[in-house]
Motif scaffolding. Structure first.
Motif, PDB file in Angstrom:
ATOM      1  N   SER A  38       0.758  -0.988   0.003  1.00  0.00           N
ATOM      2  CA  SER A  38      -0.110  -0.020  -0.147  1.00  0.00           C
ATOM      3  C   SER A  38       0.966   1.329   0.121  1.00  0.00           C
ATOM      4  O   SER A  38       0.601   2.222  -0.768  1.00  0.00           O
ATOM      5  N   ASP A  43       2.269   1.812  -3.357  1.00  0.00           N
ATOM      6  CA  ASP A  43       1.105   2.318  -4.302  1.00  0.00           C
ATOM      7  C   ASP A  43       1.004   3.898  -4.112  1.00  0.00           C
ATOM      8  O   ASP A  43       0.779   4.604  -4.992  1.00  0.00           O
ATOM      9  N   THR A  44       1.176   4.389  -2.701  1.00  0.00           N
ATOM     10  CA  THR A  44       1.143   5.728  -2.620  1.00  0.00           C
ATOM     11  C   THR A  44       2.126   6.309  -3.206  1.00  0.00           C
ATOM     12  O   THR A  44       1.950   7.508  -3.621  1.00  0.00           O
TER      13      THR A  44
END
Length: 255
Positions: free
Chosen positions: A71, A74-75
């Motif tokens: 995650s 992805d950020t």
């Protein structure tokens, strides 16, 4: 030798530009080691710089170590894409494995996104190298990835203490990647950095300001911390750093 100044505000970017910095690293929260700047900060910084020098945006989505979850990666992919699309000239990034090696899949993904967004984006690997297992091995991988430079204190707490490793990195790089000294760097360190062959020096050139008044209400969770204090880019420090870099550059040319 070039001079890079790390700033956390649009005014700081303007100060660095007007006092002769060669490049800006734009970030937020320098007290946490630097985090990704907002899109608004980048846009305002570009306005203050007005094309006089390049702004390279730090991409680091949280403080702490450099081991990132899916995650978090992805950020940072989104951050790379948006910051370059808004006009950043380059990206400063890095990621490590739990063993302290370059996290190649993560770095490759971020590099690919940067190049897809802006083909000529400058790539800098940040001080994750100073928490790595083997900085020389990291350097070899960065050359393979095509990074333009690496920011490092020479695997020590400060660049002055890491001068020996910095010199080894310069020798190992053989000109394939720039070695930029940063991390606790003092103006008095600049001649030694130049003598060691460093391509650039990096300073935050900051000073603290405060409007503390008696009875101020704290806004955070740290007891005893001045709730009004913050840091700004100090014009005189940038000016002095520019003069020091100019002096060693002239000395090298025998002028």
């Amino acid at each position: 030798m070039e001079l890079e100044i790390a700033v956390t505000s649009a005014v700081g970017a303007g100060t660095a530009a007007s006092e002769g910095a060669d490049r800006i690293e734009l970030c937020s929260a320098l007290e946490l080691g630097g985090l990704t700047p907002s899109q608004g900060l980048l846009e305002a910084g570009l306005e203050h710089v007005d094309g006089r020098l390049g702004i390279h945006a730090l991409v680091r989505c949280r403080p702490g170590d450099f081991r990132y979850s899916a995650s978090e990666v992805d950020t940072m992919v989104h951050e790379v894409r948006h910051l370059l699309s808004l006009g950043a000239d380059g990206i400063v990034l890095g990621a490590l494995t739990p063993d302290g090696d370059v996290d190649s899949p993560v770095v490759q993904r971020l590099v690919d996104v940067a190049r897809q967004t802006k083909a000529d984006a400058q790539l800098t690997f940040h001080r994750a190298i100073d928490q790595s297992r083997d900085p020389l091995a990291v350097l070899d991988r960065l050359v393979e990835f095509g990074f333009h430079r690496v920011l490092t204190s020479g695997h020590e707490a400060t660049a002055g203490e890491g001068l020996g490793m910095l010199a080894r990195l310069v020798e190992r790089s053989a000109g394939a990647i720039g070695i930029m000294a940063g991390g606790g760097l003092k103006l008095s360190d600049i001649p030694a950095m130049h003598s060691a062959g460093l391509s650039a020096v990096h300073l935050s050139a900051k000073r603290a300001v405060s409007t503390l008044a008696e009875g101020s209400v704290p806004l955070g969770s740290q007891d005893g911390v001045d709730p009004t204090a913050y840091e700004v880019t100090d014009r005189e420090t940038v000016r002095a750093a520019r003069a020091a870099v100019n002096a060693v550059n002239l000395e090298r040319r025998g002028l």
